[in-house]
Design a protein around this motif. Structure first.
Motif, PDB file in Angstrom:
ATOM      1  N   VAL A  40       0.860  -1.243  -0.013  1.00  0.00           N
ATOM      2  CA  VAL A  40      -0.052  -0.016   0.065  1.00  0.00           C
ATOM      3  C   VAL A  40       0.883   1.362   0.081  1.00  0.00           C
ATOM      4  O   VAL A  40       0.658   2.428  -0.712  1.00  0.00           O
ATOM      5  N   ALA A  41       1.844   1.294   0.767  1.00  0.00           N
ATOM      6  CA  ALA A  41       2.732   2.432   0.841  1.00  0.00           C
ATOM      7  C   ALA A  41       3.376   2.470  -0.562  1.00  0.00           C
ATOM      8  O   ALA A  41       3.571   3.602  -0.831  1.00  0.00           O
ATOM      9  N   GLY A  42       3.934   1.497  -1.169  1.00  0.00           N
ATOM     10  CA  GLY A  42       4.561   1.440  -2.423  1.00  0.00           C
ATOM     11  C   GLY A  42       3.540   2.173  -3.319  1.00  0.00           C
ATOM     12  O   GLY A  42       4.160   2.912  -4.476  1.00  0.00           O
ATOM     13  N   HIS A  43       2.307   1.746  -3.492  1.00  0.00           N
ATOM     14  CA  HIS A  43       1.332   2.206  -4.282  1.00  0.00           C
ATOM     15  C   HIS A  43       1.161   3.730  -4.436  1.00  0.00           C
ATOM     16  O   HIS A  43       0.484   4.392  -5.425  1.00  0.00           O
ATOM     17  N   THR A  44       1.765   4.541  -3.366  1.00  0.00           N
ATOM     18  CA  THR A  44       1.515   5.791  -3.203  1.00  0.00           C
ATOM     19  C   THR A  44       2.851   6.678  -3.885  1.00  0.00           C
ATOM     20  O   THR A  44       2.819   7.877  -4.200  1.00  0.00           O
ATOM     21  N   LEU A  45       3.673   6.015  -4.535  1.00  0.00           N
ATOM     22  CA  LEU A  45       4.925   6.419  -5.176  1.00  0.00           C
ATOM     23  C   LEU A  45       4.735   6.627  -6.708  1.00  0.00           C
ATOM     24  O   LEU A  45       4.104   5.709  -7.372  1.00  0.00           O
ATOM     25  N   PRO A  46       5.377   7.551  -7.342  1.00  0.00           N
ATOM     26  CA  PRO A  46       5.003   7.969  -8.712  1.00  0.00           C
ATOM     27  C   PRO A  46       5.750   6.799  -9.468  1.00  0.00           C
ATOM     28  O   PRO A  46       5.251   6.284 -10.474  1.00  0.00           O
ATOM     29  N   TYR A  47       6.870   6.307  -9.134  1.00  0.00           N
ATOM     30  CA  TYR A  47       7.593   5.058  -9.807  1.00  0.00           C
ATOM     31  C   TYR A  47       6.673   4.026  -9.978  1.00  0.00           C
ATOM     32  O   TYR A  47       6.795   3.113 -10.776  1.00  0.00           O
ATOM     33  N   LYS A  48       6.092   3.667  -8.841  1.00  0.00           N
ATOM     34  CA  LYS A  48       5.574   2.429  -8.754  1.00  0.00           C
ATOM     35  C   LYS A  48       4.224   2.572  -9.431  1.00  0.00           C
ATOM     36  O   LYS A  48       3.542   1.543 -10.208  1.00  0.00           O
ATOM     37  N   ALA A  49       3.446   3.700  -9.451  1.00  0.00           N
ATOM     38  CA  ALA A  49       2.478   4.116 -10.455  1.00  0.00           C
ATOM     39  C   ALA A  49       2.925   4.111 -11.891  1.00  0.00           C
ATOM     40  O   ALA A  49       2.129   3.424 -12.701  1.00  0.00           O
TER      41      ALA A  49
END
Length: 291
Positions: A237-246
């Protein structure tokens, strides 16, 4: 005859400034502030060198990956060649993960330097003296950075797609822009540039130190996405908030849902939230910090 006495006008965040008798100071129009910021942005040779070097590096990394595939194509079996196309690998090579990280880091640094450079040289005092409304100045900077970096992203993403697919097409493995998912890959890669540049601008406006700003940019863009994995719920969930992960989610055309999946709509939302939050932080941060 009654003598006129000099009047003063308050300067936001500074001391009252003397004004010529009988002269009324008019607030600068926002379009004029934007024009002034555009002149400053385009007049810096180092800025265009950074844009040019980044573009060449990103396109070069992507083209190099496609050329490696081209040069070793004959070593693949017919089954591997069919899987290469069926699995959407040509679109993965249209804009690689290494190219995306490189562009994100470079654009974050460019966005930060736009404001940090003025604070370090002291020229920001002249800017704020000419336009006392700090919020208007930062909003104008954000407009210029967003427009220029969006155009930069479109050009780099489009050229990268054209070059890589032209290389792969020599092995009959390239795809066209009309291929399902191709336009999304190009658009997601293009918009990664302004998102990261605006984030860098916001960090620079708050931190105001070049080294510290660049370190934070590296941590947010590079370190956190590598540290946060999809193995645990809180980490995913935390990773899903980052631009690169998006970006990774958007360019994954053949998406295989992991333990904690998310949608392309969520990824586009991350892009939008980061861009809007960065502009708000830059505008409000500078205004409040200098009161």
């Amino acid at each position: 005859m009654t003598a006129q006495t000099p009047t003063t006008t308050d300067v936001t965040g500074g001391e009252p400034a003397a004004r010529e008798p009988g002269v009324r100071q008019l607030p600068a129009r926002f379009r004029d502030v934007v024009a002034a910021e555009w002149i400053k942005h385009r007049s810096l040779r180092s800025t265009w060198i950074a844009y040019g070097a980044t573009a060449l590096a990103v396109v070069g990394v992507n083209a190099g990956t496609a050329y490696d595939t081209y040069s070793h194509w004959t070593e693949r079996t017919s089954r591997d060649r069919a899987s290469f196309i069926a699995d959407g690998i040509p679109l993965q090579e249209a804009f690689t993960a290494n190219g995306a990280l490189l562009m994100a880091l470079a654009l974050g640094a460019i966005g930060a330097v736009v404001i940090v450079g003025e604070f370090s040289t002291g020229s920001v005092r002249t800017t704020f003296a000419a336009v006392p409304d700090r919020r208007a100045v930062m909003a104008a900077k954000a407009v210029v950075v967003a427009v220029v970096t969006t155009l930069f992203g479109v050009v780099v993403s489009g050229v990268s797609f054209a070059v890589t697919q032209a290389i792969l097409e020599r092995r009959d493995a390239g795809v066209f822009l009309g291929e399902p998912g191709a336009l999304r890959v190009v658009l997601a890669s293009a918009l990664l540039a302004p998102v990261c540049a605006l984030a860098g601008l916001a960090l620079g406006a708050v931190v105001r130190h070049t080294a510290a700003t660049l370190i934070i940019t590296v941590v947010v863009v590079l370190v956190l996405p590598l540290f946060l994995t999809d193995g645990r719920r809180w980490s995913a969930v935390a990773g899903h908030t980052l631009p690169y992960k998006a970006w990774l989610r958007l360019v994954d055309i053949h998406y295989a849902p992991p333990a904690y999946p998310w949608s392309t709509g969520g990824a586009w939302t991350v892009y939008a939230v980061w861009a809007c939050a960065a502009v708000v932080l830059a505008v409000v941060g500078v205004h409040r910090r200098d009161q």
